[in-house]
Design a protein around this motif. Sequence first.
Motif, short mmCIF file in Angstrom:
data_model
loop_
_atom_site.label_atom_id
_atom_site.label_comp_id
_atom_site.label_asym_id
_atom_site.label_seq_id
_atom_site.Cartn_x
_atom_site.Cartn_y
_atom_site.Cartn_z
N LYS A 105 -0.51 -5.36 -0.08
CA LYS A 105 0.20 -5.80 -1.28
C LYS A 105 1.14 -4.72 -1.79
O LYS A 105 2.27 -4.99 -2.18
CB LYS A 105 -0.81 -6.17 -2.37
N ILE A 106 0.69 -3.46 -1.75
CA ILE A 106 1.53 -2.34 -2.19
C ILE A 106 2.65 -2.10 -1.18
O ILE A 106 3.81 -1.88 -1.56
CB ILE A 106 0.69 -1.07 -2.39
N ARG A 107 2.31 -2.14 0.10
CA ARG A 107 3.34 -1.94 1.12
C ARG A 107 4.44 -3.00 1.01
O ARG A 107 5.62 -2.70 1.20
CB ARG A 107 2.72 -1.98 2.52
N ARG A 108 4.08 -4.22 0.72
CA ARG A 108 5.07 -5.28 0.60
C ARG A 108 6.06 -4.98 -0.51
O ARG A 108 7.26 -5.23 -0.38
CB ARG A 108 4.38 -6.63 0.35
N LYS A 109 5.56 -4.41 -1.61
CA LYS A 109 6.46 -4.01 -2.70
C LYS A 109 7.42 -2.93 -2.23
O LYS A 109 8.64 -3.00 -2.47
CB LYS A 109 5.65 -3.52 -3.89
N LEU A 110 6.89 -1.90 -1.59
CA LEU A 110 7.71 -0.76 -1.18
C LEU A 110 8.71 -1.15 -0.10
O LEU A 110 9.86 -0.67 -0.10
CB LEU A 110 6.82 0.37 -0.66
N PHE A 111 8.29 -2.01 0.82
CA PHE A 111 9.14 -2.37 1.95
C PHE A 111 10.15 -3.47 1.65
O PHE A 111 11.22 -3.49 2.26
CB PHE A 111 8.28 -2.80 3.14
N SER A 112 9.85 -4.38 0.73
CA SER A 112 10.79 -5.49 0.54
C SER A 112 10.81 -6.08 -0.87
O SER A 112 11.90 -6.34 -1.40
CB SER A 112 10.48 -6.61 1.54
N ALA A 113 9.66 -6.29 -1.49
CA ALA A 113 9.63 -7.04 -2.75
C ALA A 113 10.40 -6.34 -3.87
O ALA A 113 11.12 -6.99 -4.64
CB ALA A 113 8.19 -7.29 -3.18
N ASN A 114 10.27 -5.01 -3.99
CA ASN A 114 11.00 -4.29 -5.03
C ASN A 114 12.51 -4.36 -4.81
O ASN A 114 13.28 -4.48 -5.76
CB ASN A 114 10.54 -2.83 -5.09
N ALA A 115 12.92 -4.29 -3.55
CA ALA A 115 14.35 -4.40 -3.23
C ALA A 115 14.87 -5.79 -3.55
O ALA A 115 15.97 -5.95 -4.09
CB ALA A 115 14.58 -4.08 -1.76
N GLU A 116 14.08 -6.80 -3.22
CA GLU A 116 14.50 -8.18 -3.51
C GLU A 116 14.69 -8.39 -5.02
O GLU A 116 15.63 -9.05 -5.45
CB GLU A 116 13.47 -9.15 -2.96
#
Length: 318
Positions: free
Chosen positions: A302-313
Motif C-alpha cells: 500500500k505504501i509502495r503504491r503511493k510512492l511509485f504511482s498514486a502520489n504522482a497521479e
Amino acid sequence: MVEQKLSRLKFITSTGLLLAGSTLKLQALSIIESKREKIIDIHQHTHYAGRTNEQLIAHQQAMGVSKTILQPSGRPADLASTHFGKGNGLQADAWGNETCYELAQKYPKKFLFAANEVPDLPDAASEIEKYLKKGGVGIGESKFGVECDSPEMQKIYALAQEYDVPVLMHWEYKRYNYGFDRFYKMLEKYPRVNFLGHSMVFWASIGKNDVDPTIRYPKTKVVPGGYTDRLLSDYPNMYGDLSAGSGLNALTRDEEHAREFLIRHQDKLLFGSDCIDTLGTGPKCIGANIIAEIRKLCPEKKIRRKLFSANAEKLFRL
C-alpha cells in the motif's frame, strides 16, 4: 601457510562477488516486481548527456516504468542565472520544451511533459504558459541561479497557481535556487501551489544535525527533525522527489531512519529516477537502485503504491 593465504584470498574474492551478485539479484527481483507494480517516473530528461530517445525509451522499459514525466531545460541564455551558459541544458545537456512535447506527442501512453524556462528572461512566463496550454502537467525542472523568492520566480509560482500544476525545484548550495532557509515563506505565500523538492540541499537536510550545506551527500546517521523533514511535515504543499544520487543517498545512508521516513511521509514522496545511464538496470543505474531500495525498505504494498504511482497521479492530476 600458503594454503591459508590462498583460502583467505578465495574467501575475500568470493565474498566480493557475492555482494555484487546480491545487488544485481535485488535489482533483478525488483524488475520482475515492476512488471506487476505500476511505476510512474516523475523526473527524466530528453537528450540527457547525449542519450537518444530510443535509449531513453529502452531505459524506462528496463526499469519497469509505465509512464514518465519529462522535465525540460530552458532556452540557451548567457545570464548569471545560467552561470553564463554553464547551466544551459540544466548542466546536463538536457533539451528543452519542444523536444519533450514532441516525444510525448509521439508516445502519449509512455510520456508526459512539464514546461520550463530561464526565469529572468523577459518572456519566461509566456513561454511556460505556452506549453502548459499544450498539456504540460508541471513546471520544472527549475534549476537556475536565482533567489527562490525573487520576483521572477514568484511570477512562475503565480502561473503554477493559475494552472494548478506543481513546481519541481532543484536545490543546490550557491548554485541553483538560493535561499532554501527562506523557502517556507513561499510555501506560506502560495499555499495552493504544490512544490517538489529535489537534489543535494533538499535531501542533505533531512536530519537535525545536517546543518552544513557544503556536505552534499552526508553519510552519517540521521537524527529525525531536520529542515526538510519539518517542511514535509508542516506544509501540505511541500513534496519530495526521490530521484538522483541525492534521493538515493537519503534512503541508503541510514536505512533504519529511511524506513520510518518513508512511512511518515508516505503521502508526500514521489519516485523519480533522473539517471543518466542508458541501460535502466545494473549498479550504475540510479533509478533502478532507488526502485530496489524502496522495495527493500517498504514491504507494505500500500505504501509502495503511493510512492511509485498514486502520489504522482494525485499531484499531477493524471
